[in-house]
Design an enzyme around this catalytic site. Structure first.
Site, PDB file in Angstrom:
ATOM      1  CE  LYS A  35      -3.566   2.478   2.449  1.00 22.81           C
ATOM      2  NZ  LYS A  35      -4.611   2.414   3.458  1.00 22.81           N
ATOM      3  CE  LYS A  77      -5.896   1.969  -0.728  1.00 19.68           C
ATOM      4  NZ  LYS A  77      -6.275   2.062   0.634  1.00 19.68           N
TER       5      LYS A  77
HETATM    6  C1  PBG Z   1      -7.403   3.506   5.306  1.00 24.92           C
HETATM    7  C2  PBG Z   1      -7.714   3.274   3.867  1.00 24.92           C
HETATM    8  C3  PBG Z   1      -7.526   4.201   2.845  1.00 24.92           C
HETATM    9  C4  PBG Z   1      -8.051   3.636   1.688  1.00 24.92           C
HETATM   10  C5  PBG Z   1      -8.522   2.359   2.023  1.00 24.92           C
HETATM   11  N1  PBG Z   1      -8.293   2.148   3.381  1.00 24.92           N
HETATM   12  C6  PBG Z   1      -7.001   5.581   2.880  1.00 24.92           C
HETATM   13  C7  PBG Z   1      -5.692   5.894   3.453  1.00 24.92           C
HETATM   14  O1  PBG Z   1      -4.825   5.055   3.611  1.00 24.92           O
HETATM   15  O2  PBG Z   1      -5.517   7.062   3.761  1.00 24.92           O
HETATM   16  C8  PBG Z   1      -8.088   4.315   0.361  1.00 24.92           C
HETATM   17  C9  PBG Z   1      -9.087   3.821  -0.617  1.00 24.92           C
HETATM   18  C10 PBG Z   1      -9.347   4.727  -1.766  1.00 24.92           C
HETATM   19  O3  PBG Z   1      -8.728   5.801  -1.935  1.00 24.92           O
HETATM   20  O4  PBG Z   1     -10.221   4.372  -2.555  1.00 24.92           O
HETATM   21  N2  PBG Z   1      -6.638   2.654   5.951  1.00 24.92           N
END
Ligand code: PBG
Length: 341
Positions: free
Chosen positions: A201, A256
């Site tokens: 991520k 992601k």
């Molecule tokens: C939080 C989380 C995020 C997303 C999914 N879970 C945001 C972040 O890490 O700030 C983002 C999903 C998206 O932008 O569609 N843990």
């Protein structure tokens, strides 16, 4: 003359018409490749449009059930739940994250009663529950403390498992979280609750619209998650993260964001050959929606989904899941796929 040279080889022979193309096509997209991420909030009869994500809403649980019914009707096998938590329930230690009567456990219970087979994925991270929107518990200078956070994440995962979640999905990027959560799940007897790990991520700008949607952008200034999420300049570390998550017991790994990180998706799938998901995130969805008057949205979204498949995704989390499913269900015969008229 050598093999492969023109005119012995004319690659266009296999592109002669759509029937031939369909026979040789290497990858395909099905409704069963989709997971729909949905936002949930307290209340009843509530469908609140999300300003930053055109076409997406935040639903009270009773309305969420209708969304789930639509997914089932369309053939979408799974949904991912994200909570919008009211400010009064947020605190420094994110205690609402593991309240068994909280919004997400109640949503899971109701969904499972009505749609026992629909696969439910839940986000394991503290950002909807902390006052500052960080994914973990912060110490001095807003530094997220790893090991204290692991304790809370484990309680959160257990709480989701107890309510009936099929997969808990740690998206926090703390070190050691998969092992810790797996151990807690095993000890409590939730041996069949899976873990989908957000293994790679990245610290991405494309999450902006999502943070608005879950109400985690409380700070006026941009929240900096770079001390835990991955640096977009790096690729090898994503392999290392994924390797560790698999060693620690992840059943599915996820990359992601999506499109800007197809190289990572490709490498992860080819190196580890594990079930692998891609997350087409909020900012990517927003960009496409904003382009809709200049490009053919339906054709472009199908193309994007196919690109995820080609790069190695087994399935894709996308806010466009309902759109994609409707397009696929409507044009399920030869000659109408990929936006060709
Ligand atoms: C939080 C989380 C995020 C997303 C999914 N879970 C945001 C972040 O890490 O700030 C983002 C999903 C998206 O932008 O569609 N843990």
């Amino acid at each position: 003359m050598y093999a492969g040279s023109f005119p012995l080889t004319r690659l266009r022979r296999c592109r002669k018409n759509q029937f031939t193309q369909a026979l040789v096509q290497e990858n395909s997209l099905q409704v069963t490749d989709l997971v729909y991420p949905v936002f949930v909030s307290e209340g009843t009869q509530l469908i609140r449009p999300i300003a930053t994500m055109p076409g997406q809403n935040c639903y009270s649980i009773d309305q969420l059930l209708n969304v789930a019914a639509e997914c089932v009707k369309l053939g979408i096998p799974g949904i991912a739940l994200f909570p919008n938590i009211e400010l009064a329930k947020k605190d420094k230690l994110a205690s609402e994250a593991y309240n068994p009567q909280g919004l997400i456990p109640r949503a899971i219970t109701e969904l499972k009663q009505k749609f026992p087979d629909l696969v439910i994925f839940t986000d394991v991270a503290l950002d909807p529950y902390t006052l500052n929107g960080h994914d973990g518990i912060t110490g001095d200078a807003n530094y997220v403390l790893n090991d204290i956070t692991l304790e809370i994440l484990s309680k959160q995962a257990l709480c989701h498992a107890a309510a009936g979640a099929d997969f808990v999905c740690p998206s926090d990027m703390m070190d050691g979280r998969i092992l810790k959560i797996r151990q807690h799940l095993e000890a409590a007897g939730y041996v069949n609750t899976g873990i989908l790990a957000y293994s790679a991520k990245y610290n991405s700008n494309f999450y902006g619209p999502f943070r608005e949607a879950v109400g985690a952008s409380c700070n006026a200034e941009k929240i900096d998650k770079s001390s835990y999420q991955l640096n977009p300049a790096d690729a090898n570390v994503a392999m290392h993260e994924t390797f560790i998550d698999i060693q620690e017991g992840a059943d599915i790994v996820m990359i992601k964001p999506g499109l800007p990180y197809l190289d990572i998706l490709y490498r992860v799938k080819h190196e580890f050959k594990k079930p692998t998901a891609a997350y087409h995130v909020s900012g990517e969805y927003l960009m496409l929606k904003h382009c809709a008057s200049f490009i053919d949205y339906n054709a472009a979204i199908i193309e994007i989904m196919l690109c995820f498949k080609r790069a190695g995704a087994d399935f894709i989390w996308t806010y466009a899941a309902l759109d994609v499913a409707k397009i696929l269900n409507k044009h399920n015969h030869l000659g109408e796929l990929h936006g060709k008229k």
